[in-house]
Motif scaffolding. Sequence first.
Motif, PDB file in Angstrom:
ATOM      1  N   PRO A 194      43.197  32.143  40.631  1.00 22.77           N
ATOM      2  CA  PRO A 194      42.051  31.229  40.745  1.00 22.77           C
ATOM      3  C   PRO A 194      41.344  31.400  42.091  1.00 22.77           C
ATOM      4  N   ILE A 195      40.077  31.071  42.140  1.00 24.87           N
ATOM      5  CA  ILE A 195      39.367  30.932  43.417  1.00 24.87           C
ATOM      6  C   ILE A 195      39.241  29.449  43.682  1.00 24.87           C
ATOM      7  N   LEU A 196      40.044  28.976  44.633  1.00 32.18           N
ATOM      8  CA  LEU A 196      40.081  27.540  44.924  1.00 32.18           C
ATOM      9  C   LEU A 196      38.904  27.098  45.776  1.00 32.18           C
ATOM     10  N   TRP A 197      38.410  28.017  46.622  1.00 35.56           N
ATOM     11  CA  TRP A 197      37.268  27.703  47.492  1.00 35.56           C
ATOM     12  C   TRP A 197      36.687  29.006  48.008  1.00 35.56           C
ATOM     13  N   GLN A 198      35.372  29.017  48.188  1.00 32.33           N
ATOM     14  CA  GLN A 198      34.729  30.206  48.743  1.00 32.33           C
ATOM     15  C   GLN A 198      33.677  29.778  49.754  1.00 32.33           C
ATOM     16  N   ALA A 199      33.710  30.400  50.935  1.00 32.75           N
ATOM     17  CA  ALA A 199      32.723  30.104  51.974  1.00 32.75           C
ATOM     18  C   ALA A 199      31.372  30.666  51.557  1.00 32.75           C
ATOM     19  N   SER A 200      30.354  30.379  52.363  1.00 33.24           N
ATOM     20  CA  SER A 200      29.054  30.977  52.100  1.00 33.24           C
ATOM     21  C   SER A 200      29.236  32.491  52.051  1.00 33.24           C
ATOM     22  N   PRO A 201      28.538  33.192  51.133  1.00 35.20           N
ATOM     23  CA  PRO A 201      28.840  34.599  50.841  1.00 35.20           C
ATOM     24  C   PRO A 201      28.900  35.516  52.059  1.00 35.20           C
ATOM     25  N   GLU A 202      28.011  35.312  53.044  1.00 33.71           N
ATOM     26  CA  GLU A 202      27.987  36.249  54.167  1.00 33.71           C
ATOM     27  C   GLU A 202      29.261  36.193  55.011  1.00 33.71           C
ATOM     28  N   ARG A 203      30.093  35.148  54.841  1.00 31.46           N
ATOM     29  CA  ARG A 203      31.307  35.022  55.645  1.00 31.46           C
ATOM     30  C   ARG A 203      32.493  35.751  55.030  1.00 31.46           C
ATOM     31  N   GLY A 204      32.425  36.127  53.761  1.00 35.09           N
ATOM     32  CA  GLY A 204      33.490  36.919  53.170  1.00 35.09           C
ATOM     33  C   GLY A 204      34.850  36.268  53.271  1.00 35.09           C
ATOM     34  N   MET A 205      34.947  35.015  52.891  1.00 35.31           N
ATOM     35  CA  MET A 205      36.180  34.264  53.080  1.00 35.31           C
ATOM     36  C   MET A 205      36.386  33.358  51.877  1.00 35.31           C
ATOM     37  N   LEU A 206      37.603  33.361  51.323  1.00 34.82           N
ATOM     38  CA  LEU A 206      37.886  32.506  50.178  1.00 34.82           C
ATOM     39  C   LEU A 206      39.350  32.109  50.173  1.00 34.82           C
ATOM     40  N   ILE A 207      39.656  31.076  49.398  1.00 35.07           N
ATOM     41  CA  ILE A 207      41.033  30.609  49.229  1.00 35.07           C
ATOM     42  C   ILE A 207      41.440  30.836  47.786  1.00 35.07           C
ATOM     43  N   THR A 208      42.587  31.463  47.602  1.00 36.07           N
ATOM     44  CA  THR A 208      43.139  31.675  46.275  1.00 36.07           C
ATOM     45  C   THR A 208      44.609  31.296  46.312  1.00 36.07           C
ATOM     46  N   LYS A 209      45.295  31.486  45.205  1.00 36.99           N
ATOM     47  CA  LYS A 209      46.714  31.157  45.127  1.00 36.99           C
ATOM     48  C   LYS A 209      47.463  32.377  44.627  1.00 36.99           C
ATOM     49  N   MET A 210      48.400  32.893  45.440  1.00 37.64           N
ATOM     50  CA  MET A 210      49.148  34.083  45.058  1.00 37.64           C
ATOM     51  C   MET A 210      50.494  34.104  45.773  1.00 37.64           C
ATOM     52  N   ASN A 211      51.432  34.911  45.251  1.00 33.85           N
ATOM     53  CA  ASN A 211      52.697  35.100  45.946  1.00 33.85           C
ATOM     54  C   ASN A 211      52.626  36.360  46.802  1.00 33.85           C
ATOM     55  N   ARG A 212      53.703  36.641  47.530  1.00 37.19           N
ATOM     56  CA  ARG A 212      53.676  37.765  48.462  1.00 37.19           C
ATOM     57  C   ARG A 212      53.536  39.096  47.740  1.00 37.19           C
ATOM     58  N   GLU A 213      54.202  39.236  46.604  1.00 39.81           N
ATOM     59  CA  GLU A 213      54.134  40.505  45.869  1.00 39.81           C
ATOM     60  C   GLU A 213      52.698  40.830  45.476  1.00 39.81           C
ATOM     61  N   THR A 214      51.970  39.814  44.995  1.00 42.23           N
ATOM     62  CA  THR A 214      50.574  40.026  44.604  1.00 42.23           C
ATOM     63  C   THR A 214      49.706  40.332  45.816  1.00 42.23           C
ATOM     64  N   ALA A 215      49.973  39.634  46.937  1.00 35.21           N
ATOM     65  CA  ALA A 215      49.200  39.878  48.160  1.00 35.21           C
ATOM     66  C   ALA A 215      49.386  41.314  48.644  1.00 35.21           C
ATOM     67  N   GLU A 216      50.618  41.792  48.652  1.00 39.04           N
ATOM     68  CA  GLU A 216      50.875  43.170  49.093  1.00 39.04           C
ATOM     69  C   GLU A 216      50.279  44.178  48.125  1.00 39.04           C
ATOM     70  N   ASP A 217      50.292  43.850  46.843  1.00 39.50           N
ATOM     71  CA  ASP A 217      49.671  44.738  45.849  1.00 39.50           C
ATOM     72  C   ASP A 217      48.173  44.844  46.090  1.00 39.50           C
ATOM     73  N   LEU A 218      47.520  43.704  46.374  1.00 40.76           N
ATOM     74  CA  LEU A 218      46.077  43.721  46.644  1.00 40.76           C
ATOM     75  C   LEU A 218      45.771  44.561  47.881  1.00 40.76           C
ATOM     76  N   LEU A 219      46.574  44.419  48.925  1.00 41.54           N
ATOM     77  CA  LEU A 219      46.343  45.185  50.150  1.00 41.54           C
ATOM     78  C   LEU A 219      46.577  46.680  49.931  1.00 41.54           C
ATOM     79  N   ARG A 220      47.547  47.029  49.101  1.00 44.08           N
ATOM     80  CA  ARG A 220      47.786  48.451  48.794  1.00 44.08           C
ATOM     81  C   ARG A 220      46.626  49.062  48.028  1.00 44.08           C
ATOM     82  N   ARG A 221      46.018  48.264  47.163  1.00 44.27           N
ATOM     83  CA  ARG A 221      45.000  48.798  46.252  1.00 44.27           C
ATOM     84  C   ARG A 221      43.579  48.688  46.793  1.00 44.27           C
ATOM     85  N   SER A 222      43.398  47.987  47.927  1.00 44.94           N
ATOM     86  CA  SER A 222      42.039  47.774  48.425  1.00 44.94           C
ATOM     87  C   SER A 222      41.907  48.259  49.855  1.00 44.94           C
TER      88      SER A 222
END
Length: 728
Positions: A194-222
Amino acid sequence: MENLATNDGDGFFFIPSENWPAKPSKHGYTPIPKEEREARKIEVKKRDLRTKIKTTMSSIKSKEIKDPAKYYVIVKYDEKASKTELYHALHSLKATVHAYLNKQHTLILISVDVVTLNNHTSSNSDFPLSIQGPLLDFRELTREEQLGKGIIQDKSWREEAKPVMLHLIPNLGLARVQEYLDRLQDYFKEKNLPILWQASPERGMLITKMNRETAEDLLRRSNFVFNIHGIPRGVASKSDAKPEAPSKIKAKPSSYSANLSLSIDKLPTVCVVDTGLDLIPSLSPLIQKRDAHQSFSNPSDEAEDKEGHGTPIACLAARGEGNGLPRAKIISYKIYSKDNRDVALEGMMNAINKYSDTARIFVSSVNLDDELNDGAATYAELDQLIQEKNICFVSSAGNIEMEKLDWSIPYPKYIEKYPVKHPSQNIQVISVGAITRREKDGSIAKSNQISPFTRFGKSLDTLCDVKKPDVAEHGGNLCIHSGLLDASGIGVASLCKDGNPHNGFAGTSFSAPLVAGRLAEILAKYGDKIKNIETLKALMFLSCNGKTIDYVGNGVPRPFLKPDPNHAVIFSEGTVSLPSNNKEKNSAIPAQLGKVSIPVPNGVGRIDMCLVHSDNLPKGNQPSLNTRLRVYAESPGAEVTKTKPDDETPTGPSHVKFFSWGFKSNSMKGIWKFYIAGDTTSHFPPDVAKTTTIRYGCAILLTYRKFIPPSLTFYVKKEMEALGRIAQ
């Protein structure tokens, strides 16, 4: 390239023996000439750097979520390299600087052109000398740099999904941020995030909900995700002492005449970003709006002050201590309650974005419990937002948890162990500590001393010599009776959420709104003339006294609306750019500067100046001081004299600087000129320096050596009018 050598060895080790020939024989060792040794070292360095670039490119190329035209990498450059060498290296890579990741600014986050990289690393190309000279490393961001310490140390995060804040590479520009956010949408859908919150677009900042495995997967793939960290939890900065029933104090009655009602419309607005606000008679006529973060969706909790914290704070900002005459209107924006602690930092930024057109002063006494520095990049975002919106943000310094105090260290020495809490460590935030005004039998501190619970100092070394807290105000005192803390009768006097007076409020929470009220008083008098918020800060800092009290930063603000006959106040503001080259920086007076000229009447014996600045440099991964100002004073009939550089002054590099000039016997009469020049705290490439603007505000106090009626202000105005200028 000789300075690149780390030693004079040639790769061989020698063991002396009795049979070692005095002269090299035909079949013995022949030393390699120095020029050849240096050439070999350069060739090895060239191959190493080319290999690092190729390895990094290969890794990024394999990622699924990336920009096909831009790669985001970390480069490290040699401190011995000049700015020009660094500029040519980045220019050869067609690189854009996005952030500086260490205090020395030698670790730089950049984007590089993919086609250019391919050309430089192809087997038949000559690797540019401009790159291999200053650059020592070329790599991707590491997981240690991308994942916050707090969530890494949270063992439950391995299995349990938790709210986290995700930052894209900083300083990208609106179009590219929007493009990257669209790319991430597919990943979120794939992982059901989910996207729980997103700042104004130019700030490139948002809040989501994930565990560590998913976070590391996102960093590996991006390649364009900068970091992922826990959300700093907002904790209200209240004293742990439970107040007794409100003591009887003399409170001025609420009385609103027709004239007073008319004057309310002209008062400046202070936005109180705290626990909400209750409608009490003394405050209701001054309330413009009650609002709340979107997470407070329950109508019964939307704007009310259930914690009893925001209401007395709003009273202190609007009316001062003891419920005095109005000095500000109030907008309340709720960001915290005991049941909802995790939106405080996001709420601060929301409040600024929403109300910066209405209010120039914001105050919050909610501190962020972030001892592991998770979210430091978000604090840098907050600094950048405050600078962009040109507003004043006042924050409590935070309180020491007195029940956990090590009493083996005497008061007030133990205070040095407790740095101010976030967001008070931000450069652009005015951090407020606490002093006492009252004492009684058993109180820890005497009157007009530092409050026993206040915090002092900083933990971020990127702040250079910035003082924290910036200032201090009345925050109350404490007694200890039978192991319990008590502030009744020796605290700050304000109104409770039910409207009743109470004089036992204690904490830096109640110091901060008093400073916000001081700023409102200055803004009410000079507001139409003040364009740069730094000018407002300079006027307040110039009013400070209490330099003899330890742990109060720049001092304790005083009412500063009308100088006495022996003093006159002048202020000025403007912008300057950074010097474009070293030659210009070292010249007598750099070409790119601000200039302040003031007529000094006869009888003046001292000139004091406070100078405050901010800059629009790209923000890094935590709040940092990137620029500083130098001042050159030209006295009548004298040569230009430069003030001592920052590293020779007691305060060192800071965004708040104080200067003084005075002659013991000679007259200071005449036109004084002050030249203000930009400078940096460390190394910046010329292309970044070229786009940097430093905004400043300057307040000057003239002091009579000998009083000449009717007043010093009268003569300053007279001389300024004669020059065709308007006295401030």
